[in-house]
Design an enzyme around this catalytic site. Sequence first.
Site, mmCIF file in Angstrom:
data_model
loop_
_atom_site.group_PDB
_atom_site.id
_atom_site.type_symbol
_atom_site.label_atom_id
_atom_site.label_comp_id
_atom_site.label_asym_id
_atom_site.label_seq_id
_atom_site.Cartn_x
_atom_site.Cartn_y
_atom_site.Cartn_z
ATOM 1 N N GLU A 43 0.826 -1.207 0.000
ATOM 2 C CA GLU A 43 0.000 0.000 0.000
ATOM 3 C C GLU A 43 0.862 1.260 0.000
ATOM 4 O OE1 GLU A 43 -3.134 0.313 -0.543
ATOM 5 O OE2 GLU A 43 -3.617 -1.805 -0.487
ATOM 6 N N TYR A 82 -6.703 5.985 3.801
ATOM 7 C CA TYR A 82 -6.764 5.036 2.680
ATOM 8 C C TYR A 82 -6.035 3.730 3.040
ATOM 9 C CZ TYR A 82 -5.899 2.735 -1.707
ATOM 10 O OH TYR A 82 -5.825 1.784 -2.674
ATOM 11 N N ASP A 120 -9.691 6.253 -2.564
ATOM 12 C CA ASP A 120 -8.746 7.114 -3.274
ATOM 13 C C ASP A 120 -9.471 7.694 -4.492
ATOM 14 O OD1 ASP A 120 -8.903 5.078 -5.095
ATOM 15 O OD2 ASP A 120 -6.754 4.698 -5.214
#
Length: 340
Positions: free
Chosen positions: A38, A118, A136
Amino acid sequence: MNENLTQIFNLLTQWYENNKRDLPFRRTKDPYKILVSEIMSHQTQITTLVPYYERFIQRYPSAEALAESSLDEVLSYWEGLGYYNRAKNLQNCAKTVAASGFPRSYEEILKLPGVGPYTAGAISSICFGEKKASVDGNTLRVLTRVLALDLDIAKEKTKKVIASRIEENMTEDPGTLNQAILDLASAVCLPKNPKCSLCPVRDQCLSFNKGLTEVIPVKSKKQKKVIENNEALIIEKDGRLLFKKRQDESLLNKTYGFPVLKRDLEDGKAVKDLAKDLNLSLPVYLGSCKHQFSHIQWVTDVYLSKANDNSKLDGFVSEASVVPTAFKRMIEVYKKSPHK
Ligand code: SF4
């Protein structure tokens, strides 16, 4: 609960099972590895990051291994991905995790260095099944389209609205849904010319049905930066700088500072006229500085005039409780100048 959205999410999840991208970090639920993927994916295309991810995980298979490494070596494995702060934050996360274990809830994951909503949403949903959205720009595009929402996706508030809509209608497998939305965004619901004919939720998509796919999402343009060219006059009396409270100014109103005037076509004319009005010495140019406000940049030529006992100094004081940074930059110019 929105029945249309529940149906859309179920269809997306089914579509994902048959169409998902085969990515190495999709084969694990190890939160450390998901964290690495991520953090790497911010500002980097998924296809670009795969070889970096694989090399990184081979060298640092656990948070402990990453925590023990030197930062220089970590950065060498990051070389080519850019935004090196991400690597530093990732190692700081690894140190926290190595010391206290991986946090298991969204709220706790959010406390890791450099981790925002996020990433926390992605990890908590994928690894721990928490009903959290990871929102996002891609998620915003898909959701505002399927719901035909004309909300401005450049606004932080829109992210919160979309996250709530997803979470209120979350499926049994939140991680899969979050990834399904991302895969739909990257393969089908493209920013321009979405491939609606291939879309599994075309019948339910309100933008498609209303002919709005080219106008949604709505994204406001960033305000253009405005540059203001100014002249500032620092007034010195008996070795002390004089400040005046700004009145009815568009910026820094009611704060203490120096007179700031729009630059005339003729350099120094604005401050020379002011110095004459206040009965000060002829202004001497000291240097220039810049200060960025949210949408305006001041580019300021700084001048110095000396006051005498006959100068007109109504409202000027030699002590200012708080001096805004824009004026501190001018004081720096003053301090560095040999002409003061
Ligand atoms: S129908 Fe078109 S606009 Fe709607 S979600 Fe699918 S690809 Fe996107």
